[in-house]
Design a protein around this motif. Structure first.
Motif, PDB file in Angstrom:
ATOM      1  N   UNK A 115      39.142  35.848  43.995  1.00  0.00           N
ATOM      2  CA  UNK A 115      38.608  35.380  42.585  1.00  0.00           C
ATOM      3  C   UNK A 115      39.298  36.402  41.728  1.00  0.00           C
ATOM      4  N   UNK A 116      39.407  37.613  42.106  1.00  0.00           N
ATOM      5  CA  UNK A 116      40.278  38.474  41.313  1.00  0.00           C
ATOM      6  C   UNK A 116      41.927  38.246  41.082  1.00  0.00           C
ATOM      7  N   UNK A 117      42.408  37.839  42.160  1.00  0.00           N
ATOM      8  CA  UNK A 117      43.759  37.535  41.813  1.00  0.00           C
ATOM      9  C   UNK A 117      43.693  36.177  40.788  1.00  0.00           C
ATOM     10  N   UNK A 118      43.001  35.447  41.061  1.00  0.00           N
ATOM     11  CA  UNK A 118      42.818  34.170  40.132  1.00  0.00           C
ATOM     12  C   UNK A 118      42.553  34.403  38.573  1.00  0.00           C
ATOM     13  N   UNK A 119      41.889  35.771  38.442  1.00  0.00           N
ATOM     14  CA  UNK A 119      41.783  36.297  37.057  1.00  0.00           C
ATOM     15  C   UNK A 119      43.168  37.101  36.606  1.00  0.00           C
ATOM     16  N   UNK A 120      44.219  37.000  37.217  1.00  0.00           N
ATOM     17  CA  UNK A 120      45.250  37.729  37.074  1.00  0.00           C
ATOM     18  C   UNK A 120      45.547  39.017  37.433  1.00  0.00           C
ATOM     19  N   UNK A 121      44.538  39.598  38.254  1.00  0.00           N
ATOM     20  CA  UNK A 121      44.533  40.873  38.775  1.00  0.00           C
ATOM     21  C   UNK A 121      45.693  41.217  39.624  1.00  0.00           C
ATOM     22  N   UNK A 122      46.031  42.443  39.936  1.00  0.00           N
ATOM     23  CA  UNK A 122      47.335  42.866  40.906  1.00  0.00           C
ATOM     24  C   UNK A 122      46.483  43.259  42.186  1.00  0.00           C
ATOM     25  N   UNK A 123      47.017  42.725  43.387  1.00  0.00           N
ATOM     26  CA  UNK A 123      46.338  43.255  44.685  1.00  0.00           C
ATOM     27  C   UNK A 123      47.476  43.850  45.545  1.00  0.00           C
ATOM     28  N   UNK A 124      47.480  45.019  45.947  1.00  0.00           N
ATOM     29  CA  UNK A 124      48.612  45.849  46.564  1.00  0.00           C
ATOM     30  C   UNK A 124      47.934  46.346  47.966  1.00  0.00           C
ATOM     31  N   UNK A 125      48.627  46.541  49.088  1.00  0.00           N
ATOM     32  CA  UNK A 125      48.296  47.456  50.244  1.00  0.00           C
ATOM     33  C   UNK A 125      48.728  48.809  49.790  1.00  0.00           C
TER      34      UNK A 125
END
Length: 456
Positions: A219-229
């Motif tokens: 959901x967060x990705x769809x809101x344009x948030x960045x996701x990193x390991x």
């Protein structure tokens, strides 16, 4: 805060570079088309001076670290750095043109080129610094970690927030993944997602992430948030591998499985070793008599010292150096050298400052035991100790050791085993990302280290 309002370091460097280049191109146009007398101008002159000017500016910028955002952000350094680097640039372009071509100049346009170029770059960079002191540049982070990794929480957050460098990330919220995630408060997470810009995940097994948390993450990705390991974040920011986080396998960390042979890299490495062997060999034979002469008066004892070091595939070999320490430096047992080691003689300090003591290692290169770029060779007694501390240490023996390398130009002088482990992070990064581009960066940084006595 919308994500688009936050510019990361790469974006800011790009903006800085584009405007700098626009100023440099305009200055070169003024120099070529207005400062040089028309009767001497030819197409060949225009092309060569322009190419030399751009190449010189980019080379100076890289060697003198002109795009270090931490320095750029300090207003007291903006004037001195801008004038120093662009001053050298305009001087070199002017001298190159005089030496290469028989030309005459119009004085006023020439003065504009020599004086206004540094002034314009300084004013632009001053404006850049003031603007980005207002615009937010730090990304707010939600850090997800395993509950059983609580002991490393403070250290890992410290690296995200910045350990000696500006990462432009700041941990605002943390969440520990537990075995029982049935009581996940979705509303609290939704509120948190609105307040953060980036997720950083540091978990041992991603299958431990519950479906509910996974849904919130997507959901967060769809809101344009960045996701990193955490691994990808650390590798990108520090240009090293996070071996102390313990959350990676051998293959995940180095991606050695089914690694393709890069023929361009092989050819480039051969050419670098051939050219530098010739150049360093000549310098070594020219310097050797001078070191011998001063050694008689300032550093009495043997000219060289030899030591066994661990090389490729764990095989020991002899390394040669000009002696920079007292004769009985290890009468009390093996000890790592430190930057201000009292065993180093006054003349030895001079040799170390300008890396002259390293020149005899050309012998090891010619013997095939070393190369110019690679992990620094270490003594077996320390290798055994480091192997016991880190299971990844022996991976660096996949390649021949080098006179210079990524760890040497990126990290301070190694004074103890913990420094060696930290340097291992850079060695593993080099092994994983070995390329022509990275080798060129090491060569340029080594030149900077020798000329300005930086680094190790």
């Amino acid at each position: 805060m919308p994500k688009l309002s936050i510019l990361n370091s790469i974006e800011r460097k790009f903006i800085l570079l584009i405007v700098d280049l626009a100023i440099i191109v305009a200055s070169l146009n003024l120099f070529i088309n207005h400062a040089i007398d028309d009767e001497f101008i030819s197409f060949e002159l225009k092309v060569f001076v322009f190419v030399f000017g751009i190449s010189t500016y980019l080379g100076l910028s890289y060697i003198l670290d002109f795009y270090n955002l931490e320095r750029t952000g300090r207003k007291r350094h903006v004037l001195s750095q801008s004038v120093y680097i662009t001053g050298i640039f305009v001087f070199l372009v002017f001298v190159f043109t005089i030496i290469t071509y028989d030309v005459s100049f119009w004085r006023i346009p020439l003065l504009y080129f020599l004086i206004l170029t540094p002034l314009e770059v300084w004013l632009w960079r001053l404006f850049f610094t003031n603007v980005f002191s207002i615009i937010p540049t730090v990304k707010k982070v939600l850090y997800i970690y395993d509950e059983n990794n609580l002991d490393n929480l403070r250290e890992n957050i410290g690296y995200i927030n910045g350990d000696g460098v500006s990462t432009f990330y700041k941990v605002k919220l943390t969440y520990a993944i537990k075995e029982d995630q049935s009581n996940l408060d979705k509303q609290t997470f939704h509120d948190a997602i609105d307040k953060i810009d980036t997720w950083i995940l540091n978990v041992q097994d991603y299958s431990d992430i519950s479906k509910e948390l996974e849904t919130l993450l997507l959901d967060s990705i769809l809101k344009g948030k960045e996701v990193l390991t955490y691994t990808s974040f650390y590798e990108s920011v520090y240009e090293a591998m996070p071996i102390r986080s313990h959350y990676h396998s051998f293959y995940e960390l180095l991606q050695l499985k089914n690694k393709k042979i890069r023929y361009l890299q092989v050819i480039f490495s051969f050419m670098v070793n051939f050219i530098l062997s010739l150049f360093v060999g000549i310098v070594f034979f020219l310097v050797c008599p001078l070191v011998w002469f001063f050694n008689i008066f300032l550093n009495r004892g043997p000219l060289f010292y030899t030591q066994l070091r661990v090389g490729q595939y764990g095989k020991e070999f002899k390394v040669y150096k000009f002696r920079s320490m007292v004769v009985d430096a290890e009468k009390n047992g093996a000890k790592m050298a430190s930057k201000n080691d009292n065993r180093i003689t006054p003349f030895g300090k001079i040799l170390r400052t300008f890396r002259i003591d390293e020149l005899p290692q050309i012998v090891s290169v010619l013997k095939g035991n070393m190369t110019f770029i690679g992990p620094r060779p270490e003594r077996k007694i320390f290798v055994d100790q480091l192997d016991a501390i880190s299971p990844f240490y022996s991976i660096r023996h996949l390649y021949k050791p080098g006179i210079t390398g990524w760890a040497q130009v990126k990290y301070k002088y190694g004074e103890d085993l913990q420094d060696s482990i930290r340097k291992l992070e850079y060695d593993l990064y080099y092994i994983k990302n070995k390329s022509v581009t990275l080798d060129l960066r090491i060569i340029f940084k080594t030149i900077t280290t020798v000329l300005f006595s930086r680094g190790v």
